[in-house]
Design an enzyme around this catalytic site. Structure first.
Site, PDB file in Angstrom:
ATOM      1  N   LYS A 101      24.830  29.663  31.249  1.00 40.64           N
ATOM      2  CA  LYS A 101      24.875  30.348  32.552  1.00 40.64           C
ATOM      3  C   LYS A 101      23.474  30.591  33.077  1.00 40.64           C
ATOM      4  CE  LYS A 101      27.390  34.058  31.594  1.00 40.64           C
ATOM      5  NZ  LYS A 101      28.255  35.235  31.861  1.00 40.64           N
TER       6      LYS A 101
ATOM      7  N   LYS B 179      21.318  32.452  31.819  1.00 40.17           N
ATOM      8  CA  LYS B 179      21.037  33.885  31.686  1.00 40.17           C
ATOM      9  C   LYS B 179      20.437  34.143  30.306  1.00 40.17           C
ATOM     10  CE  LYS B 179      24.072  36.585  34.632  1.00 40.17           C
ATOM     11  NZ  LYS B 179      24.977  37.738  34.676  1.00 40.17           N
TER      12      LYS B 179
HETATM   13  N1  C2G Z   1      29.792  43.246  38.881  1.00 41.51           N
HETATM   14  C1  C2G Z   1      30.168  44.067  39.939  1.00 41.51           C
HETATM   15  N2  C2G Z   1      29.222  44.720  40.643  1.00 41.51           N
HETATM   16  C2  C2G Z   1      27.905  44.588  40.321  1.00 41.51           C
HETATM   17  C3  C2G Z   1      27.518  43.771  39.241  1.00 41.51           C
HETATM   18  C4  C2G Z   1      28.489  43.106  38.512  1.00 41.51           C
HETATM   19  O1  C2G Z   1      31.374  44.189  40.244  1.00 41.51           O
HETATM   20  N3  C2G Z   1      26.988  45.252  41.071  1.00 41.51           N
HETATM   21  C5  C2G Z   1      30.848  42.549  38.134  1.00 41.51           C
HETATM   22  C6  C2G Z   1      30.734  41.021  38.235  1.00 41.51           C
HETATM   23  O2  C2G Z   1      31.342  40.567  39.439  1.00 41.51           O
HETATM   24  C7  C2G Z   1      31.499  40.584  36.992  1.00 41.51           C
HETATM   25  C8  C2G Z   1      31.217  41.718  35.984  1.00 41.51           C
HETATM   26  O3  C2G Z   1      30.732  42.837  36.762  1.00 41.51           O
HETATM   27  O4  C2G Z   1      32.899  40.541  37.268  1.00 41.51           O
HETATM   28  C9  C2G Z   1      30.182  41.340  34.952  1.00 41.51           C
HETATM   29  O5  C2G Z   1      29.010  40.927  35.628  1.00 41.51           O
HETATM   30  P1  C2G Z   1      27.992  39.954  34.837  1.00 41.51           P
HETATM   31  O6  C2G Z   1      27.680  40.542  33.510  1.00 41.51           O
HETATM   32  O7  C2G Z   1      26.888  39.585  35.777  1.00 41.51           O
HETATM   33  O8  C2G Z   1      28.934  38.694  34.589  1.00 41.51           O
HETATM   34  P2  C2G Z   1      28.665  37.170  35.004  1.00 41.51           P
HETATM   35  O9  C2G Z   1      27.338  36.728  34.525  1.00 41.51           O
HETATM   36  O10 C2G Z   1      29.036  37.058  36.429  1.00 41.51           O
HETATM   37  O11 C2G Z   1      29.717  36.419  34.042  1.00 41.51           O
HETATM   38  O12 C2G Z   1      33.197  33.450  32.900  1.00 41.51           O
HETATM   39  C10 C2G Z   1      32.765  34.450  33.809  1.00 41.51           C
HETATM   40  C11 C2G Z   1      31.328  34.829  33.554  1.00 41.51           C
HETATM   41  O13 C2G Z   1      31.108  35.116  32.185  1.00 41.51           O
HETATM   42  C12 C2G Z   1      30.961  36.024  34.422  1.00 41.51           C
END
Ligand code: C2G
Length: 132
Positions: A44, A46
């Protein structure tokens, strides 16, 4: 028992994540979080500050979370939904539409993302503060 699942890295856990987890739990009785492994994070593009083990331990301490499993590939969601008898798949709205293929197995819900906070914003703000 209505089972909900959501996926993410959840690094530097913040109130936007907690907002998501709270709303996801409100959609059922049992919330599973599939947390991205350190290896999957690389796919990803990340690099999380906390290791998988520590991000998992932190999530397990959150009152809304009932179980934490590993997310190791983009292709595991259908298997997870079937194997864990999931009723609702939840993700933040930044993923709107991306997982609609799961609709033949469970309800798919995209919740509005919390504005004003993100793990990258935390890192950038801290960098700015420390660099004066
Ligand atoms: N999120 C949110 N509001 C934010 C930040 C994050 O609602 N200000 C939500 C994201 O939309 C996600 C969850 O929190 O649903 C986790 O965010 P991340 O850790 O950034 O996840 P991500 O890297 O988007 O991984 O297979 C799916 C991926 O693993 C998602």
């Amino acid at each position: 028992m209505k089972k909900v699942i959501t996926y993410g890295t959840f690094d530097l856990l913040h109130w936007g994540h907690v907002n998501l987890l709270r709303r996801a739990k409100e959609m059922g009785d049992y919330l599973i979080v599939a947390i991205s492994s350190d290896e999957f994070n690389k796919l990803k593009d990340k690099k999380s500050y906390h290791s998988f083990e520590n991000r998992k331990m932190i999530l397990e301490a959150i009152r809304y979370v009932d179980e934490v499993i590993a997310e190791e590939s983009w292709d595991q969601k259908v298997r997870d939904v079937v194997d864990h008898n999931i009723d609702v798949f939840v993700m933040g709205s930044d993923w709107e539409g991306k997982f609609d293929f799961l609709k033949e197995h469970c309800e798919v819900v995209y919740l509005p993302r919390t504005v004003g906070i993100s793990t990258s914003k935390i890192k950038d703000d801290l960098l700015e503060v420390n660099n004066g």
